[in-house]
Enzyme design. Structure first.
Site, PDB file in Angstrom:
ATOM      1  N   ARG A 193       0.809  -1.227   0.000  1.00 41.24           N
ATOM      2  CA  ARG A 193       0.000   0.000   0.000  1.00 41.24           C
ATOM      3  C   ARG A 193       0.836   1.267   0.000  1.00 41.24           C
ATOM      4  NH1 ARG A 193      -2.997  -2.991   3.277  1.00 41.24           N
ATOM      5  NH2 ARG A 193      -1.193  -4.336   3.293  1.00 41.24           N
ATOM      6  N   THR A 194       1.933   1.289   0.719  1.00 36.17           N
ATOM      7  CA  THR A 194       2.671   2.553   0.818  1.00 36.17           C
ATOM      8  C   THR A 194       3.237   2.955  -0.548  1.00 36.17           C
ATOM      9  OG1 THR A 194       3.207   2.040   3.100  1.00 36.17           O
ATOM     10  CG2 THR A 194       4.499   3.770   2.061  1.00 36.17           C
ATOM     11  N   LYS A 197      24.666  -5.756  -7.127  1.00 35.69           N
ATOM     12  CA  LYS A 197      26.087  -5.869  -7.486  1.00 35.69           C
ATOM     13  C   LYS A 197      26.972  -5.193  -6.452  1.00 35.69           C
ATOM     14  CE  LYS A 197      25.017  -5.764 -12.436  1.00 35.69           C
ATOM     15  NZ  LYS A 197      25.124  -4.959 -13.661  1.00 35.69           N
ATOM     16  N   ARG A 211      12.093   3.641   1.527  1.00 40.94           N
ATOM     17  CA  ARG A 211      11.784   2.664   2.577  1.00 40.94           C
ATOM     18  C   ARG A 211      13.015   1.784   2.740  1.00 40.94           C
ATOM     19  NH1 ARG A 211       6.504  -0.932   3.687  1.00 40.94           N
ATOM     20  NH2 ARG A 211       5.921   1.094   4.494  1.00 40.94           N
ATOM     21  N   HIS A 222       7.460   6.208  10.535  1.00 44.79           N
ATOM     22  CA  HIS A 222       6.678   6.080   9.301  1.00 44.79           C
ATOM     23  C   HIS A 222       5.731   7.293   9.293  1.00 44.79           C
ATOM     24  CE1 HIS A 222       4.682   4.432   5.949  1.00 44.79           C
ATOM     25  NE2 HIS A 222       4.348   3.241   6.385  1.00 44.79           N
TER      26      HIS A 222
HETATM   27  C1  NCD Z   1       3.418  -0.970   8.127  1.00 46.13           C
HETATM   28  C2  NCD Z   1       4.907  -0.845   7.840  1.00 46.13           C
HETATM   29  O1  NCD Z   1       5.401  -1.306   6.832  1.00 46.13           O
HETATM   30  O2  NCD Z   1       5.521  -0.238   8.677  1.00 46.13           O
HETATM   31  N1  NCD Z   1       2.621  -1.064   7.012  1.00 46.13           N
HETATM   32  C3  NCD Z   1       2.339   0.039   6.248  1.00 46.13           C
HETATM   33  O3  NCD Z   1       3.214   0.785   5.834  1.00 46.13           O
HETATM   34  N2  NCD Z   1       1.051   0.312   5.999  1.00 46.13           N
HETATM   35  C4  NCD Z   1       3.096  -1.910   9.216  1.00 46.13           C
HETATM   36  C5  NCD Z   1       3.541  -3.348   9.122  1.00 46.13           C
HETATM   37  O4  NCD Z   1       4.403  -3.717   8.346  1.00 46.13           O
HETATM   38  O5  NCD Z   1       3.001  -4.124   9.914  1.00 46.13           O
END
Ligand code: NCD
Length: 319
Positions: free
Chosen positions: A60-61, A88, A110, A138
């Site tokens: 989703r992100t 690499k 991320r 986050h």
């Molecule tokens: C979360 C994450 O990746 O930090 N999910 C998200 O971004 N919606 C929570 C998780 O991984 O449980």
């Protein structure tokens, strides 16, 4: 609108105090309105390019940021670690600087290591947005959670939110606690001692190990996934035991007061931290969180990259 007080969004604290969050909330209202149009697109970031640098899995992100950028008419560049020179042995610094050299305006990162987006921000001129770094933060999740809670509950002053589950490994919890309390809410963490951070010094929260006692007192129950990929030791006797003590089962959901809501950042493990039926109840805001995520990320990208006369997000649709 004033210039944003931040050049990157690395931690939720970058937004400063409550006013910074309020500004994102106001702008998000405009982008929710844009998202509801027949053609949900505005030319606000035409000519800007946003790149994704995702070293960790995401559904989703990443899609949410990508949709947000496209609705603002930005160009996007998708960097997939599994098919890149990272395999690499290219360093994070070289990768970030290479991407930037192609004329990128923002990098959404991320990474499994806390602080990776901060390092990148020190190496490049592009705006950097933290889309989750290790256990650390986050921030856009906290903004979309705050927006979703306010849409349903109104002002958060004096509201009570329980964050339940694997707090120790949760970057979402670290950002949410800060955002919710800044907006005036009271936060109680509910978890077994092994799933709490070793020290909660400086966290403006209460702690409980008794979910049944807390549930009737809350306006929102926010469930977290058991983040087993981040656990280096056995912290629970068994998942079944966890569910028995801390899962939001159907029986427990009945303890919630009328009007109280259920939230989860996803991905959910139905049957573990939340019962399948509870996730789909009318008071579950889980899909609202996903929906609002796009508008919140539009607001963040617009605040970081929008400039001069572009700073009117509610201009005509693009088609
Ligand atoms: C979360 C994450 O990746 O930090 N999910 C998200 O971004 N919606 C929570 C998780 O991984 O449980």
């Amino acid at each position: 609108m004033s210039e944003p007080a931040f050049r990157h969004l690395l931690d939720i604290e970058d937004l400063g105090d409550r006013d910074g969050i309020e500004e994102v909330m106001r702008l998000t209202d405009s982008f929710v309105e844009v998202s509801e149009r027949t053609i949900p697109k505005v030319p606000a970031l035409r000519g800007k390019t946003v790149a994704w640098l995702f070293y960790e899995d995401s559904t989703r992100t990443r899609l949410s940021f990508e949709t947000a950028a496209k609705r603002l008419s930005a160009d996007t560049m998708n960097f997939s670690v599994s098919s890149s020179s990272v395999k690499k042995g290219e360093s994070l610094r070289d990768t970030a600087r290479t991407i930037e050299a192609m004329g990128i305006d923002a990098i959404v990162v991320r990474h499994a290591s806390a602080g990776a987006p901060h390092r990148i921000a020190s190496w490049v001129d592009a705006a950097v947005v933290n889309a989750g770094d290790g256990w650390h933060q986050h921030p856009t999740q906290a903004l979309l959670d705050t927006y979703t809670l306010r849409s349903r509950l109104g002002d958060l002053d004096g509201r009570h939110v329980a964050i339940i589950g694997d707090i120790k490994h949760s970057r979402v919890a670290r950002s949410d606690v800060w955002a919710f309390t800044r907006m005036g809410a009271r936060v109680t963490l509910v978890a077994p001692p092994t799933l709490l951070p070793p020290s909660l010094e400086g966290w403006p929260v209460e702690v409980s190990h008794d979910l049944d006692a807390v549930l009737p007192t809350v306006d929102a129950a926010y469930l977290l996934r058991m983040q087993r990929e981040r656990m280096t030791e056995a912290l629970l006797p068994s998942l079944r035991e966890y569910t028995a003590c801390y899962g939001l089962t159907e029986r427990r959901a009945e303890l919630l007061a009328d009007g109280a809501v259920v939230m989860h950042p996803g991905p959910m493990n139905r049957g573990v931290e939340i019962a399948a039926e509870v996730a789909d109840l009318p008071n579950s805001l889980i899909l609202d969180q996903v929906r609002n995520g796009v508008a919140v990320r539009m607001a963040v990208l617009f605040l970081l990259l929008g400039s001069g006369s572009d700073k009117v997000p509610t201009v005509r649709s693009d088609g």
